[in-house]
Design a protein around this motif. Structure first.
Motif, short mmCIF file in Angstrom:
data_model
loop_
_atom_site.label_atom_id
_atom_site.label_comp_id
_atom_site.label_asym_id
_atom_site.label_seq_id
_atom_site.Cartn_x
_atom_site.Cartn_y
_atom_site.Cartn_z
N PHE A 206 67.07 19.19 -36.46
CA PHE A 206 67.91 20.11 -35.69
C PHE A 206 67.97 19.71 -34.21
CE2 PHE A 206 67.45 23.07 -39.32
CZ PHE A 206 68.80 23.29 -39.52
N LEU A 207 66.92 19.10 -33.68
CA LEU A 207 67.01 18.54 -32.33
C LEU A 207 68.14 17.52 -32.27
CD1 LEU A 207 63.31 17.89 -31.19
CD2 LEU A 207 64.92 19.51 -30.19
N MET B 111 61.07 28.66 -40.81
CA MET B 111 60.77 29.56 -39.69
C MET B 111 59.84 28.87 -38.67
SD MET B 111 62.52 32.28 -40.15
CE MET B 111 63.75 31.11 -40.76
N LEU B 112 58.88 28.11 -39.19
CA LEU B 112 58.00 27.35 -38.29
C LEU B 112 58.81 26.29 -37.54
CD1 LEU B 112 55.20 26.68 -37.20
CD2 LEU B 112 54.83 25.24 -39.23
N ALA B 113 59.79 25.69 -38.22
CA ALA B 113 60.64 24.69 -37.57
C ALA B 113 61.41 25.31 -36.40
CB ALA B 113 61.60 24.09 -38.58
N VAL B 114 61.88 26.54 -36.57
CA VAL B 114 62.61 27.22 -35.50
C VAL B 114 61.69 27.45 -34.30
CG1 VAL B 114 63.81 29.34 -34.85
CG2 VAL B 114 64.25 28.30 -37.08
N VAL B 115 60.45 27.84 -34.57
CA VAL B 115 59.48 28.04 -33.49
C VAL B 115 59.22 26.72 -32.75
CG1 VAL B 115 57.10 28.69 -32.94
CG2 VAL B 115 58.39 30.00 -34.65
N LEU B 116 58.98 25.65 -33.52
CA LEU B 116 58.75 24.33 -32.92
C LEU B 116 59.97 23.88 -32.13
CD1 LEU B 116 56.98 22.47 -35.87
CD2 LEU B 116 55.91 23.38 -33.80
N PRO C 260 63.49 22.39 -24.65
CA PRO C 260 63.63 22.16 -23.21
C PRO C 260 63.24 20.75 -22.79
CG PRO C 260 62.61 24.29 -23.62
CD PRO C 260 62.66 23.59 -24.94
N SER C 261 62.14 20.22 -23.33
CA SER C 261 61.71 18.86 -22.98
C SER C 261 62.70 17.83 -23.49
CB SER C 261 60.32 18.58 -23.55
OG SER C 261 59.37 19.47 -23.01
N PHE C 262 63.20 18.04 -24.70
CA PHE C 262 64.15 17.11 -25.29
C PHE C 262 65.46 17.12 -24.50
CE2 PHE C 262 67.13 15.85 -28.78
CZ PHE C 262 66.58 14.61 -29.03
N ALA D 118 70.91 16.69 -21.09
CA ALA D 118 72.02 17.38 -21.77
C ALA D 118 71.68 18.87 -21.87
CB ALA D 118 72.25 16.79 -23.15
N PRO D 119 72.66 19.74 -21.66
CA PRO D 119 72.40 21.20 -21.71
C PRO D 119 72.31 21.71 -23.15
CG PRO D 119 74.71 20.81 -21.25
CD PRO D 119 74.06 19.45 -21.30
N LEU D 120 71.24 21.35 -23.83
CA LEU D 120 71.07 21.76 -25.22
C LEU D 120 70.37 23.11 -25.27
CD1 LEU D 120 69.82 18.38 -26.75
CD2 LEU D 120 72.17 19.17 -26.43
#
Length: 810
Positions: free
Chosen positions: A35-36, A349-354, A360-362, A368-370
């Protein structure tokens, strides 16, 4: 009933903690990474989709057709094209605008700075939509002394004060004018190729000089945008463009379309698809990232499927007992599918938390304004599909295969069995995981290797310790640049100083048609660089034949040559590639020869060795050098000692000569490094996600090793009683898991070789293909080491157990 299924599923998840952690952790990391990537891809592919009539909006480009080198497409073109198009295609064109970007000296009282400003035609407002915050943006095109500015421009210059009515003085070339601010508009979105921090009316009269700025067909100085009328087709303009060029472009010996080509593409596709030569487009890079995202989800899903099938065999007796106690097959199917989907849901759900923590760091790394929007229906729909798909695949085998087993047969045998087909499926999936991992590792090695090769290749000049002061033809410095150069040469840390029209990696690309005869068809397009007599010494470019320009010899200096009937013979120097392209057998053979720029004669006095003063990724350019004292736009200073000290010393000289003209500088090695920011960024992204893929695959392999060791506990105990050492048992299990890694390498190496060979083709200067062999071997060795370390660790723990405990097992 559903609550019972959920309780049972949660009990099994808690009971099998190791496998649950591997399943949930691997899937969560894979989904988070995927998803990133997909958020970044969606941003990159959203450029300029928001403009009204985007399907009818085109941005144009140009190419010079002369010469044997690859035909580069340039993002800018002649300022003369627009009027020719409007008169030629009145039935097709609704509106058209040029954008001319310049960096004038902006003066507000005692404050002076260089700012990026666009000059545009009035149709700009018909083509693009601006969100006006204050004033009337249309007033900026009502006269030649009004200016509209963006919100950021206003904040930088005026803070919280109202900028409307304020006056700024803009000075560049022949333009020296006060502009009144008449409007403030919202910054254009980040996902747009447009960059308009401030805009004013295109002023043909003010920009009549220099001549190349707007009036020369061979000058690439403006961006050109065209909005078609409803129902009009771009193919009509494409078909008519050669005739337009033949009609409007002046040529001494051939038609304009013989050496110029102009085309365009939809502006909404421009960011993703436009390429200068054959380099990888943004779209191609996004396709690679999408493939990596799919791979990451697949690797996590394969872990889940493998461990689910391996664990399912251990649960055959559980299934048999449930059937004896009255459970029906539909209930068992629902039970297993519920458990599988629940694990996938927890992982999602854990993936969403991660994702929230890592985004922000990515985004900062990619600039890029992700952001993750919780009202994004596409995101949640994708998540639901993945949960159902992965959960269904992982639960399919235990749900449909084991639930159909005969309870009496299993309970009488007091053991579980596993079909050969299941074993083969698991080996195929493990092989796929490691094949993908090896391909990613090889790709990462090759991308890093290519980046290192290009950044460290010999450019033909010494790019260390070179300070470039840009724009010495601006403002008050224009008439003092010779003094600036002389004073810079006399600084204690200076080792040389030179004025030139171009410097390495500055983006300039001036050129003309040159050849051994005045016949246009026998000439090719070459670069033109205006230099002084210290240029080659400052850059440490060797002279291959002949001599350098001499400041003491007035005949060496370029003279304007506009009389075609009685042309003045100017003296020039060539680089070795230009001499070769003109047909000279050697640099020495070119000395004293007469060559031509159009019909204008040029006498060759020297040939310099090739130096890549343009983008180092481009093919070597043929270049012609003129000696001039008044066309230097940049000052280059070679220095010794501290970079900060030379900057301050040159700045001090600058401020003494032109205190109201901003001092702008860069270092050549930094400018060259900026060329590779995208490649370096891509390699870092690939390395990061390749590492995640390998990590997830290793987690799955560890889980499989644990299952295998547990199922062979009794066998291991007997082997130890019969004299087997811990090392022997570890080696046995390591070899068992080495076989799929061997097959994975045999599959991955050819795929990686052909894929990366195709990728390297975009670079004119590239590493040798044979270097991919050691890269493949290194990746294969890394895969083996990862597999061995993963399996050996688990096998060692089992092998050290007391045999008596193993023999009591079952």
């Amino acid at each position: 009933m559903i609550a019972n299924y959920l309780r049972s599923a949660l009990r099994n998840i808690a009971k099998e903690r190791l496998y649950s952690v591997i399943n949930i952790g691997g899937l969560a990391v894979g989904l988070m990474a995927a998803f990133l990537i997909l958020l970044f891809v969606r941003f990159e592919l959203s450029y300029d989709k928001n403009w009204a009539n985007a399907d009818q909006l085109y941005r144009m480009d140009t190419s010079f057709l002369t010469g044997p080198e690859p035909k580069a497409r340039l993002r800018r073109l002649s300022g003369q094209l627009q009027s020719a198009m409007l008169s030629t295609f009145p039935e097709e064109i609704e509106a058209a605008t040029r954008l001319r970007a310049l960096e004038p000296t902006v003066r507000d009282g005692d404050k002076v700075s260089d700012e990026f400003v666009q000059w545009a035609d009035p149709d700009l407002l018909k083509i693009f939509q601006f969100k006006v915050l204050k004033g009337d943006i249309g007033a900026a095109f009502a006269d030649k002394s009004s200016l509209a500015i963006s919100r950021t421009f206003a904040e930088n210059h005026f803070g919280d004060a109202d900028p409307l009515g304020r006056v700024l003085n803009l000075k560049i070339y022949n333009l020296d004018r006060d502009y009144r601010i008449v409007a403030v508009y919202e910054d254009l979105p980040r996902n747009s190729e447009l960059n308009i921090p401030a805009v004013a009316l295109m002023d043909e009269e003010a920009f009549s000089e220099p001549h190349w700025l707007l009036r020369n067909w061979g000058s690439t100085s403006v961006e050109q945008y065209v909005l078609l009328k409803p129902g009009a087709s771009w193919s009509t303009i494409q078909a008519g463009m050669p005739a337009l060029l033949d009609k409007f472009v002046e040529s001494r010996s051939s038609n304009g379309s013989a050496y110029l080509a102009m085309d365009g593409m939809k502006f909404s596709d421009y960011h993703a698809d436009f390429v200068v030569l054959d380099e990888m487009s943004v779209m191609a890079k996004m396709q690679i990232l999408i493939a990596i995202a799919i791979v990451l989800v697949l690797v996590g899903a394969i872990n889940f499927v493998n461990l689910a099938t391996a664990q399912a065999i251990r649960r055959t007796r559980e299934v048999a007992l449930r059937k004896v106690l009255g459970a029906g097959r539909p209930q068992l199917i629902v039970q297993f599918l519920t458990e599988s989907v629940l694990i996938t849901l927890i992982a999602a759900m854990l993936a969403v938390v991660l994702l929230e923590f890592s985004l922000p760091s990515f985004a900062e790394f990619l600039d890029a304004p992700l952001k993750l929007s919780y009202d994004d229906g596409v995101f949640w729909a994708s998540l639901v599909v993945i949960v159902l798909l992965v959960g269904g695949l992982a639960g399919f085998y235990p749900a449909f295969a084991i639930s159909g087993s005969r309870p009496g047969r299993i309970l009488m045998a007091n053991k579980s069995s596993e079909s050969r087909g299941t074993i083969i499926l698991r080996q195929v999936l493990v092989t796929f995981q490691f094949a993908v991992s090896v391909i990613l590792i090889v790709s990462t090695i090759i991308i890093y290797g290519q980046t290192w090769f290009v950044t460290n290749m010999d450019p033909g000049y010494d790019r260390n310790n070179l300070l470039v002061v840009q724009g010495v033809d601006r403002g008050d410095m224009k008439d003092k640049r010779a003094t600036l150069r002389d004073k810079a040469r006399n600084l204690p840390m200076a080792r040389g100083a030179s004025m030139s029209s171009e410097t390495p990696s500055d983006g300039n690309n001036s050129g003309g048609n040159f050849g051994p005869t005045p016949v246009r068809d026998e000439q090719i397009n070459m670069g033109e660089i205006w230099i002084d007599d210290a240029f080659f010494d400052t850059y440490k470019v060797e002279i291959a034949a002949g001599r350098n320009f001499s400041g003491a010899n007035e005949a060496d200096e370029f003279q304007d040559n506009d009389d075609d009937e009685n042309p003045v013979e100017n003296r020039v120097m060539l680089n070795a590639f230009a001499a070769e392209q003109m047909g000279f057998s050697s640099p020495e053979a070119a000395i004293g020869a007469l060559v031509y720029n159009g019909t204008r004669p040029l006498r060759v006095i020297g040939v310099a060795k090739n130096a890549r003063l343009q983008d180092i990724n481009d093919p070597q350019r043929a270049e012609v050098y003129y000696f001039t004292r008044d066309r230097g736009y940049n000052l280059t200073v070679r220095f010794g000692g501290s970079p900060s000290e030379v900057v301050e010393a040159v700045r001090k000289v600058w401020m003494e000569l032109a205190p109201f003209t901003p001092f702008v500088f860069t270092f050549v090695d930094d400018a060259v490094a900026e060329e590779f920011e995208e490649e370096v960024q891509m390699s870092r992204i690939l390395t990061f996600f390749s590492g995640l893929a390998v990590l997830i695959a290793s987690m799955g392999l560890y889980g499989l090793a644990a299952v295998s060791a547990e199922r062979r506990t009794k066998e291991i105990g007997i082997r130890k009683v019969l004299g087997a050492r811990v090392r022997d048992i570890v080696m046995m299990m390591v070899w068992q898991f080495s076989r799929p890694v061997i097959v994975a390498n045999l599959i991955a190496w050819p795929v990686a070789f052909f894929t990366m060979s195709a990728w390297l083709e975009q670079y004119p200067n590239r590493i040798d293909s044979w270097l991919m062999l050691p890269a493949c071997m290194a990746a294969g060795l890394a895969a083996f080491l990862i597999a061995w370390a993963t399996v050996a660790g688990r096998a060692y723990l089992v092998a050290r157990a007391k045999p008596i405990n193993a023999l009591r097992y079952e």
